[in-house]
Structures are given as C-alpha cells and as structure tokens.
Design an enzyme around this catalytic site. Sequence first.
Site: not given
Ligand code: A2P
Length: 352
Positions: A13, A15, A130, A256
């Site tokens: 989910t 970015a 990146c 970037h």
């Molecule tokens: P969630 O949508 O449930 O918070 P970004 O880099 O854009 O901040 O996204 C981080 C990604 O890592 C998101 O998909 C987030 O899911 C996921 N994430 C964050 N913490 C965990 C966790 N403890 N276990 C699994 N996925 C995680």
Amino acid sequence: MTREYNVAILGATGAVGRRMIEQLEQSSIPVKELKLLASSRSAGTKLPFRGKEYIVEETKPESFDGVDLVLSSAGGSVSKKFLPEAVKRGAVCVDNTSAFRMDPDVPLVVPEVNGEQLKNHHGIIANPNCSTIQMVMALEPVRRKFGLKQIIVSTYQASSGAGQSALNELNQEAQDYLDGKNMQEDAKILPTKGDKKHYPLAFNLLPQIDVFEEDGYSHEEWKMIHETKKIMLNDMDAPEIKVTATCVRVPVPISHGESVYFTVADETATAEDIRKVMADFPGVVVQDDPENQVYPQPIDAVGKRETFVGRIRPDQENKGAFNAWIVADNLLKGAAWNAVENAEYLVKEDLI
Ligand code: A2P
C-alpha cells in the site's frame, strides 16, 4: 511449459509498493498468484493487478508459505523481521530497504551495472538507495571507459523518497502556506521519522535525509558513499574511488536531481566522450542541449524507467574533471522498477 511464480509484495500500500504492483504488471515475469501484504492498518484494502482486485492482508510469517518471490518496501525493521522468515520458507526476496544492503552475503544490485552479482545470492537481494541508483547508472559507463577517481555529489531529493506520508505532508504544507496558515504544525515526519525535530519542506530546503552519524554526515550521505563503492567495486570501503555527498530534501513530489562532480583517470576524455558513453549505456538517456535549453527535469522524469543526464561539462581549471546533472524517478528506477528489473533478471537466469 514456462514456470510461473507466486509473488508477494510486502508494503503493497506504500508509495513504492503500489508502483511495484504496477511495474510487476508491466514486466515479463509470469505471475501465478499474487499476495499483497501490509500492516493490519490497511488489511482489507483492495488493489488492482492485471484486471483483478486483490485484497491486502496483514503480514505474518505464514504469509510467505508457498511464495517464490518477495518484493519488499515496508521499512527496514519490517524487512528484518519478515524476510528471514520468507527465505526459510524458500522464497527469494528483493528488498528495497537498507536492512541488508551492507551484509557481505547480500548482493546490492543495479542490473545494468552489476547484474552478475545476482548469481551470488543466498535468498535476499538488496535494492540500493534511490539516489545511489541513479548516480551509478550515469557514472558506471564513465568508470568502465575512462576510470573514475572521485565523485562529489549534491542531491536534490523529492519528498516521496520518505514515503507516501511525507508526500501527503508536503501537499498539506503547501496548501496551508497558500491559505496563509501556519505550516509548522503539519511537519510531523520530515526531515526524518527517526529524529526528534520536524520542519516544513514546502517552500523550504532540508539538508538532512535520515539521521546524522557521529562524523556529521547524514545516514543518506553514508549510504551514497558506501553503496556506490559496493556496487561499482564490490567492496563498501574500496579506496579506489573517493566519494563524498551532501543530501538535501527539496519540495518536489517525485524524481530526484543530483549535481555531480567527478574526475576520471584518463585525462584525454572530453565532455563529448562522456556524453557518448553515457548515451550508449542501457537505461541512460542524455538530454544535453544548452543552446535549446534542453536538460533533465524532475517533472519530465516522473513515470519513466530511465535515468536522465544533462549539463555535462568539463571543469575549466582541472583536467579530467566534469560536472553533470542527473535526474530519475526515485519511485521507479530508484525503487520499484529496479526491484522488478532485478526480479526479471532472476527469472531469466533461473535464479529463483
Ligand atoms: P500500511 O498501509 O498498512 O501502513 P510508505 O513507504 O509509503 O510509508 O509505505 C510503507 C508500507 O509499509 C505500507 O504499505 C505499510 O502498510 C507497510 N508497513 C508498515 N509497517 C508495517 C508492518 N509492521 N508490517 C507490514 N507492513 C508494514
């Protein structure tokens, strides 16, 4: 019959995760089953892949049962927790976080530059930072042809490099600024989640990406120095190429920019020679025509897989020294596309 792969995207989910889904969709990888994994916060969210809706699941060790390939971008601690579980269950993981990048057993790979390192994997492959990826894309052809002695880089890094929430934070600040409101209260993440103070990025510049090391360099700067050496010379401390970096977050949503000064061993090299070797390298596009005001810009690089280079010019007072300006989509070549490209290579070479 062509082999099909069960693929999981960890952090689906986010970015980068969302772009991993999109890049996988456009890739040559034959996908049998797809699992979209995130935290409990977004379990139940529906995301499309190849015309079908997939439901995001909360990540558990058992989520990786039967999975062949994991693409992950959910933060370093999540990778440290779950990727060894996935490897134990037989999966090969391409990890976009910094969790395993400096592990000597983990190849750190930009396929065009050191794809052959993928053959040495033990279950985990690290996708570089990146800003490192786009720099080594532009400079590897120079290294191969003329030898590289030193790199001095200053980055202009987009907010999305700190995740979707940082991108949202920048948008909110910009809106509040234009509405005459105080944007200080919007600053909850940048410059980095891991530090005490937070500052607005809109209409501002932040010379801090990630936390500071004891020597005064930010961790992002440390990564650019040591990852470049590991990718180009297979040794994170290799002295043959000197690297130093200043990393700055700028109020740009995606892509970037990097101003890079480099010196080469072969001092007969001209700017035209540099332009030619870069243009001939797969994945690099030279956009360099100052007379017609042609140079790479972040807004033009969004959604593209290539690395764009322009403003290539010699230092007028030092032989064998050049300046260049490098731009790439940090979420694609800097993250999701490089990860999927690594996975395509693994599939092609039967390394999964
Ligand atoms: P969630 O949508 O449930 O918070 P970004 O880099 O854009 O901040 O996204 C981080 C990604 O890592 C998101 O998909 C987030 O899911 C996921 N994430 C964050 N913490 C965990 C966790 N403890 N276990 C699994 N996925 C995680």
